[in-house]
Design a protein around this motif. Structure first.
Motif, PDB file in Angstrom:
ATOM      1  N   SER A  88       0.801  -1.230   0.000  1.00 20.39           N
ATOM      2  CA  SER A  88       0.000   0.000   0.000  1.00 20.39           C
ATOM      3  C   SER A  88       0.832   1.278   0.000  1.00 20.39           C
ATOM      4  CB  SER A  88      -0.939   0.007   1.205  1.00 20.39           C
ATOM      5  OG  SER A  88      -0.253  -0.395   2.372  1.00 20.39           O
TER       6      SER A  88
ATOM      7  N   PRO B 145      -4.761  -2.336   4.369  1.00 18.04           N
ATOM      8  CA  PRO B 145      -3.490  -2.192   3.648  1.00 18.04           C
ATOM      9  C   PRO B 145      -2.443  -3.163   4.191  1.00 18.04           C
ATOM     10  CG  PRO B 145      -3.726  -0.423   5.243  1.00 18.04           C
ATOM     11  CD  PRO B 145      -4.993  -1.239   5.328  1.00 18.04           C
TER      12      PRO B 145
ATOM     13  N   ASP C 272       1.633  -4.019   3.992  1.00 22.99           N
ATOM     14  CA  ASP C 272       2.941  -3.517   3.571  1.00 22.99           C
ATOM     15  C   ASP C 272       4.005  -4.133   4.473  1.00 22.99           C
ATOM     16  OD1 ASP C 272       3.758  -0.942   1.654  1.00 22.99           O
ATOM     17  OD2 ASP C 272       5.242  -1.369   3.207  1.00 22.99           O
TER      18      ASP C 272
ATOM     19  N   GLN D  70       6.564  -1.286   8.680  1.00 28.00           N
ATOM     20  CA  GLN D  70       5.706  -0.868   9.790  1.00 28.00           C
ATOM     21  C   GLN D  70       5.573   0.652   9.831  1.00 28.00           C
ATOM     22  OE1 GLN D  70       4.070  -2.990  12.188  1.00 28.00           O
ATOM     23  NE2 GLN D  70       2.998  -1.043  12.449  1.00 28.00           N
TER      24      GLN D  70
ATOM     25  N   ASN E   7       3.079   1.776   7.261  1.00 27.02           N
ATOM     26  CA  ASN E   7       1.720   1.452   7.701  1.00 27.02           C
ATOM     27  C   ASN E   7       1.234   2.412   8.777  1.00 27.02           C
ATOM     28  OD1 ASN E   7       0.734  -0.628   6.135  1.00 27.02           O
ATOM     29  ND2 ASN E   7       1.627  -2.244   7.401  1.00 27.02           N
ATOM     30  N   ASP E   8       2.095   2.703   9.737  1.00 26.01           N
ATOM     31  CA  ASP E   8       1.706   3.609  10.828  1.00 26.01           C
ATOM     32  C   ASP E   8       1.372   4.997  10.284  1.00 26.01           C
ATOM     33  OD1 ASP E   8       2.150   1.569  12.607  1.00 26.01           O
ATOM     34  OD2 ASP E   8       4.120   2.283  13.256  1.00 26.01           O
TER      35      ASP E   8
ATOM     36  N   PRO F 209      -4.397  -1.966   9.217  1.00 23.75           N
ATOM     37  CA  PRO F 209      -3.132  -2.247   8.534  1.00 23.75           C
ATOM     38  C   PRO F 209      -2.553  -3.594   8.951  1.00 23.75           C
ATOM     39  CG  PRO F 209      -3.120  -0.074   9.570  1.00 23.75           C
ATOM     40  CD  PRO F 209      -4.285  -0.809  10.118  1.00 23.75           C
ATOM     41  N   LYS F 210      -1.905  -4.249   8.000  1.00 22.78           N
ATOM     42  CA  LYS F 210      -1.220  -5.513   8.246  1.00 22.78           C
ATOM     43  C   LYS F 210       0.234  -5.350   7.798  1.00 22.78           C
ATOM     44  CE  LYS F 210      -5.383  -7.256   9.017  1.00 22.78           C
ATOM     45  NZ  LYS F 210      -5.853  -7.649  10.357  1.00 22.78           N
ATOM     46  N   THR F 211       1.157  -5.676   8.677  1.00 19.24           N
ATOM     47  CA  THR F 211       2.575  -5.570   8.338  1.00 19.24           C
ATOM     48  C   THR F 211       3.146  -6.967   8.177  1.00 19.24           C
ATOM     49  OG1 THR F 211       2.800  -3.511   9.601  1.00 19.24           O
ATOM     50  CG2 THR F 211       4.816  -4.700   9.056  1.00 19.24           C
TER      51      THR F 211
END
Length: 320
Positions: A83, A107, A109, A112, A115-116, A133-135
């Motif tokens: 993302s 999203p 990515d 981290q 994403n944050d 969000p998923k890391t």
């Protein structure tokens, strides 16, 4: 002597790549926090047409896109692989949210930090939007989502990221994407189309030096994370494009004969003068090939969304 090293995936892939003949490094490792930040600079260059093309597609065709994403306002999860800062996707997120459609944005990515930042920005811009969000690895996260059969997915893989894969890697990626989707799930994949070689080369070997910084960051990452001793001054960036195959390739080429030690691998690697290290593939496609890829991997091609110059296509597929 018993092997003492317990290698990370980065270390394992680096050892394999630099031990090969010819040498290579994997482009997926470009995108640490620093690499992701440099890539944002690349996306904002006027020469990097890909971002502008998708921005135009999303801006001018958002109504048509929403119609095919959600029939009659049906609930869905919008999943984005890679993302980044979500700059293009935000166009659609605002539109879908303002239309009152029931959806969540997920999203995925590997960074981290990225994403944050995206989650914080979306909280400020669209405070009512559900963002999860998923890391991590695309398919590890996607597999978890696929276990929930009750909510259809619309999966984005934008920016011509698929162009970074070889033919074999493309088949593997699309095969896994097919395996981790359910019948009726949709995917929107960005493909860079074949066009003037001059236009393409300016996007990937830009006068601002961002592309060079992006490629060289890989060496800096190895220095940081694997205690390597690469000197960027020992290499030069080189970019080529083959209009027949549609393959653009990036290399680092050794300017002098030298050795580079990587402490984490307990190895010293030798480089001959003018020896290339293959860094990245960016393939360009034609519409016939794109349609065949969909068919070959269990999808039906629903529609191609192109920009006004026909430089780029976001191809919408549905899992059969």
């Amino acid at each position: 002597m018993e092997q003492k090293l317990l290698l990370s995936q980065l270390a394992t892939d680096t050892l394999k790549g630099l031990s090969a003949n010819p040498k290579y490094l994997l482009s997926k490792y470009f995108y640490d926090d620093m690499g992701s930040a440099i890539f944002q600079d690349i996306m904002h260059m006027p020469e990097y047409y890909l971002t502008n093309c998708e921005h135009e597609i999303f801006s001018k065709q958002k109504n048509e896109l929403l119609k095919v994403f959600s029939n009659n306002g049906d609930t869905f999860n919008l999943v984005e692989l890679g993302s980044g800062d979500g700059s293009k996707t935000k166009i659609l997120l605002h539109h879908i949210f303002n239309k009152g459609v029931d959806f969540q944005y997920l999203p995925i990515d590997i960074s981290q930090k990225t994403n944050d930042s995206l989650a914080a920005n979306l909280k400020a811009e669209l405070p009512g939007l559900i963002v999860k969000p998923k890391t991590g690895d695309y398919f590890n996260e996607l597999q978890k989502l696929t276990s929930d059969d009750s909510i259809p997915k619309v999966i984005f893989f934008l920016g011509s990221n698929i162009g970074n894969f070889s033919n074999e890697e493309t088949a593997e990626f699309l095969g896994r994407l097919s395996a981790y989707t359910n019948s009726g799930d949709k995917v929107l994949i960005g493909f860079d189309l074949k066009k003037s070689p001059t236009v393409i080369l300016k996007a990937y070997n830009d006068p601002h030096g961002h592309s060079r910084r992006f490629i060289f960051n890989h060496l800096h990452r190895l220095n940081r994370e694997l205690d390597a001793a690469f000197d960027p001054q020992d290499f030069v960036h080189h970019c080529t494009y083959n209009p027949e195959s549609g393959e653009l390739k990036n290399y680092l080429i050794a300017k002098t004969e030298h050795n580079a030690q990587i402490d984490a691998l307990e190895q010293v690697f030798h480089f001959e003068k003018w020896e290339p290290v293959f860094m990245e593939l960016s393939r360009k496609f034609d519409l016939e090939t794109i349609g065949q890829l969909a068919t070959d991997h269990g999808f039906e091609q629903i529609r191609n969304f192109t920009d006004s110059r026909n430089y780029f296509v976001d191809s919408l597929w549905e899992r059969i």
